[in-house]
Design a protein around this motif. Structure first.
Motif, PDB file in Angstrom:
ATOM      1  N   TYR A 299     -15.595  64.994  56.495  1.00  0.00           N
ATOM      2  CA  TYR A 299     -16.012  66.307  56.145  1.00  0.00           C
ATOM      3  C   TYR A 299     -17.620  66.246  55.710  1.00  0.00           C
ATOM      4  O   TYR A 299     -17.914  65.264  54.809  1.00  0.00           O
ATOM      5  CB  TYR A 299     -15.102  66.670  54.845  1.00  0.00           C
TER       6      TYR A 299
ATOM      7  N   ILE B  44     -19.901  67.311  53.231  1.00  0.00           N
ATOM      8  CA  ILE B  44     -20.004  68.032  52.257  1.00  0.00           C
ATOM      9  C   ILE B  44     -21.426  68.441  51.601  1.00  0.00           C
ATOM     10  O   ILE B  44     -21.642  69.565  51.298  1.00  0.00           O
ATOM     11  CB  ILE B  44     -19.268  67.187  50.956  1.00  0.00           C
TER      12      ILE B  44
ATOM     13  N   ASN C  82     -15.533  75.670  42.370  1.00  0.00           N
ATOM     14  CA  ASN C  82     -14.622  74.508  42.758  1.00  0.00           C
ATOM     15  C   ASN C  82     -14.963  74.209  43.957  1.00  0.00           C
ATOM     16  O   ASN C  82     -14.969  74.972  44.929  1.00  0.00           O
ATOM     17  CB  ASN C  82     -13.369  74.530  42.396  1.00  0.00           C
ATOM     18  N   GLY C  83     -15.014  72.969  44.653  1.00  0.00           N
ATOM     19  CA  GLY C  83     -15.319  72.572  45.915  1.00  0.00           C
ATOM     20  C   GLY C  83     -16.695  72.892  46.640  1.00  0.00           C
ATOM     21  O   GLY C  83     -16.476  72.697  47.874  1.00  0.00           O
TER      22      GLY C  83
ATOM     23  N   THR D 246     -19.496  65.486  44.348  1.00  0.00           N
ATOM     24  CA  THR D 246     -20.088  64.803  45.224  1.00  0.00           C
ATOM     25  C   THR D 246     -21.561  64.281  45.305  1.00  0.00           C
ATOM     26  O   THR D 246     -22.060  63.270  45.508  1.00  0.00           O
ATOM     27  CB  THR D 246     -19.749  65.560  46.779  1.00  0.00           C
TER      28      THR D 246
ATOM     29  N   ASP E 150     -21.485  75.870  49.002  1.00  0.00           N
ATOM     30  CA  ASP E 150     -21.304  75.532  50.328  1.00  0.00           C
ATOM     31  C   ASP E 150     -22.408  74.152  50.545  1.00  0.00           C
ATOM     32  O   ASP E 150     -23.113  74.106  51.568  1.00  0.00           O
ATOM     33  CB  ASP E 150     -21.939  76.435  51.188  1.00  0.00           C
TER      34      ASP E 150
END
Length: 240
Positions: A18, A20, A40-41, A46, A210
């Motif tokens: 992935y 990120i 979130n995400g 990261t 994103d």
């Protein structure tokens, strides 16, 4: 922007297959608290892990205190003065609170003056000083996690969601301790979902989406603009 202690320029990083981080550009001013915000995400954790060297930046440059640390090992980054408080706390449950603190000190010993300052910030740690860390409550473990980063002076603190899942009284203790760090001139990059905490502590803010920074500016500007909050993060946090 004022003197910066940390810069990320075009930083990309992957977790397994992935992709990120997709070109993160970020400047963290020296002696201030920068909030790293977003849904979130979107890549906030990261980003911290990549700064600390737990993940390899496959593209871009990480600059710290005038040095390129992109290729340096995590241990080298710690020795340069970066302290990291991960979301999962990163404590050793089978060691005592005292042993956890000693291990966190780069020099291998915890000065009495520093210990007393930590006790003042987190009184429960004095009570449980000789107890196994695994016996602490969730809030007490989070206190220990942050206290470990305070075992020695750091040039930069990376702190990931320190108030997540905590009771309001524990959050107040945590905020007071972080404010003390801030008032002492610490440079802090803080991921936080509690907007009231972000507003109380933050000098600057950077919003991710994103895998990129989509907005940066003064925390007060974001806190005072419900429309900007909704546009950047999908919800209004006005009054929270």
């Amino acid at each position: 922007m004022s003197d910066t202690i940390l810069t990320l320029t075009g930083v990309q990083a992957d977790i397994a297959q992935y992709h990120i981080l997709q070109g993160v550009d970020l400047a963290v001013p020296r002696g201030a608290v920068t909030m790293l915000l977003g849904r979130n995400g979107v890549g906030k954790t990261t980003t911290l892990r990549t700064i600390m060297g737990h993940l390899v930046a496959r593209q871009g440059v990480i600059g710290f205190d005038g040095m390129d640390i992109t290729a340096r090992a995590t241990s080298a980054r710690a020795r340069l003065g970066i302290g990291y408080v991960p979301e999962n706390m990163g404590i050793f449950s089978d060691l005592t609170v005292e042993e956890n603190m000693v291990l966190a000190a780069v020099s291998g010993r915890l000065l009495a003056e520093r210990r007393d300052r930590i006790f003042a910030a987190f009184p429960p740690l004095r009570t449980f000083w000789t107890s196994d860390a695994g016996t602490l409550s969730g809030g007490q473990k989070q206190m220990l996690s942050i206290a470990r980063a305070m075992a020695e002076d750091r040039k930069l603190y990376l702190i990931d969601e320190p108030t997540k899942g905590l009771a309001p009284a524990i959050i107040s203790t945590m905020v007071a301790a972080l404010r003390e760090l801030k008032d002492g001139g610490a440079s802090i990059l803080l991921v936080e979902q509690n907007f009231a905490v972000a507003r109380a502590l933050g000098d600057h803010a950077a919003v991710m989406d994103d895998g990129r920074i989509v907005w940066s500016g003064e925390m007060s500007e974001l806190a005072d603009d419900a429309g900007l909050q909704e546009r950047l993060m999908g919800l209004s946090m006005e009054g929270k």
